[in-house]
Design an enzyme around this catalytic site. Structure first.
Site, short mmCIF file in Angstrom:
data_model
loop_
_atom_site.label_atom_id
_atom_site.label_comp_id
_atom_site.label_asym_id
_atom_site.label_seq_id
_atom_site.Cartn_x
_atom_site.Cartn_y
_atom_site.Cartn_z
N LYS A 67 0.86 -1.18 0.00
CA LYS A 67 0.00 0.00 0.00
C LYS A 67 0.90 1.24 0.00
CE LYS A 67 -3.89 -0.05 2.60
NZ LYS A 67 -5.05 -0.26 1.73
N1 PMP Z 1 -6.77 -3.51 -3.33
C1 PMP Z 1 -6.45 -2.23 -3.09
C2 PMP Z 1 -5.84 -1.41 -4.17
C3 PMP Z 1 -6.72 -1.68 -1.83
O1 PMP Z 1 -6.42 -0.39 -1.58
C4 PMP Z 1 -7.33 -2.46 -0.83
C5 PMP Z 1 -7.66 -1.88 0.51
N2 PMP Z 1 -6.62 -2.02 1.42
C6 PMP Z 1 -7.62 -3.82 -1.12
C7 PMP Z 1 -7.33 -4.29 -2.38
C8 PMP Z 1 -8.22 -4.73 -0.08
O2 PMP Z 1 -7.30 -5.03 0.94
P1 PMP Z 1 -7.78 -5.36 2.44
O3 PMP Z 1 -8.85 -6.37 2.33
O4 PMP Z 1 -6.57 -5.89 3.12
O5 PMP Z 1 -8.26 -4.07 3.01
#
Ligand code: PMP
Length: 296
Positions: free
Chosen positions: A147
């Protein structure tokens, strides 16, 4: 912020800061759920979020003087200090804390802050999406599996394009034309009572909600998830389509590229998974207590 608890209004970085000028940093998004009956706030998969956060820091050469355990402890203290007895979204940010103009990640000062945000803005119900003209960032450009702050320009371009065109979110394709994910969420397809989702090699961010859904689909519904590349046309043949993410949780996509998905409402598999997920995050399913950190 950097070892101190301070009011959000005084937690600032300067205008010359590299994190602001070049987006050199990484973020996390963690959610806490308040259970009224238990009078308890449960933080969902806290250690898993921080383990991923420290992996991302390593990718950016950011070394922090904290372990996963330290970050979990600090977060619980922060939530307690703010006397949070309701749902909460937690945003940790690690960044290059320097004012020089060189866009370098190395030999720098590294900063960290953890902010508390209300999660209400993310209450979504059923969405319509458009396939983005922006391709998902790929491993040899900006790593999609962390991220990174700068990686969110990709998400923001796709999301904004979709919203300006009258939809509510975007679906990214990879350079090869495979389905990747939503702007801030992972994507699942339900077809003939089977679950499908794109693999890491299709430039997804490996979401913890995705991982949770794969686990509960197998254990609770006896449904294996097929993890493999999917062509864009798989969206149009889907019985059900849904996004997963910490912020949006599980959200049904009922319209995509001007086509109705399935019956045009949340399908039975999505609905069942939504129900299971909300029971788990609220601490109502003892088998999944390991995912939860109680604050109080
Ligand atoms: N893809 C992206 C680009 C994201 O920003 C997120 C949010 N964190 C997710 C997928 C989903 O990840 P998570 O389930 O860990 O929040």
């Amino acid at each position: 912020m950097n070892g101190e608890f301070i009011p959000a209004g005084t937690a600032v970085v300067g205008v010359k800061n590299k994190a602001l000028n070049y987006g050199l940093g990484v973020i996390e998004g963690i959610r806490g759920y308040w259970n009224d009956e238990h009078e308890q706030l449960y933080l969902f998969r806290l250690a898993d979020h921080y383990s991923r956060f420290l992996d991302a820091c390593r990718t950016l050469y950011i070394s922090l003087p904290y372990s996963v355990g330290d970050l979990c402890e600090i977060t619980v203290d922060l939530v307690k200090l703010n006397n949070i007895k309701g749902n909460i979204y937690i945003r940790p940010v690690a960044y290059i804390d320097e004012d020089s103009l060189r866009p370098s990640l190395v030999n720098g000062n590294y900063g960290i802050f953890i902010a508390l945000v209300e999660p209400g803005i993310y209450s979504l119900n059923e969405l319509s999406t458009l396939t983005s003209s922006w391709l998902r960032i790929s491993s040899n450009t900006i790593p999609p599996f962390i991220k990174s702050i700068s990686g969110y320009l990709n998400s923001a371009l796709a999301y904004s394009e979709a919203v300006l065109a009258g939809a509510e979110d975007a679906i990214f394709l990879t350079r090869d034309g495979n389905i990747s994910e939503g702007s801030t969420s992972n994507l699942f397809i339900v077809n003939n009572n089977r679950l499908f989702t794109p693999p890491a090699s299709d430039d997804i961010f490996p979401g913890l909600t995705r991982d949770t859904v794969i686990t509960i689909a197998k254990k609770e519904l006896g449904m294996e998830t097929d993890i493999g590349s999917l062509p864009k046309s798989a969206l149009y043949a889907a019985d059900e389509l849904f996004f997963t993410g910490t912020a949006i949780q599980l959200v049904s996509v009922v319209k995509t590229d001007h086509r109705t998905v399935g019956t045009g409402t949340t399908g039975p598999v999505t609905a069942r998974l939504q129900q299971l997920y909300s029971q788990i995050v609220l601490g109502e399913t003892s088998a999944y207590r390991r995912y939860l950190t109680p604050v109080w």
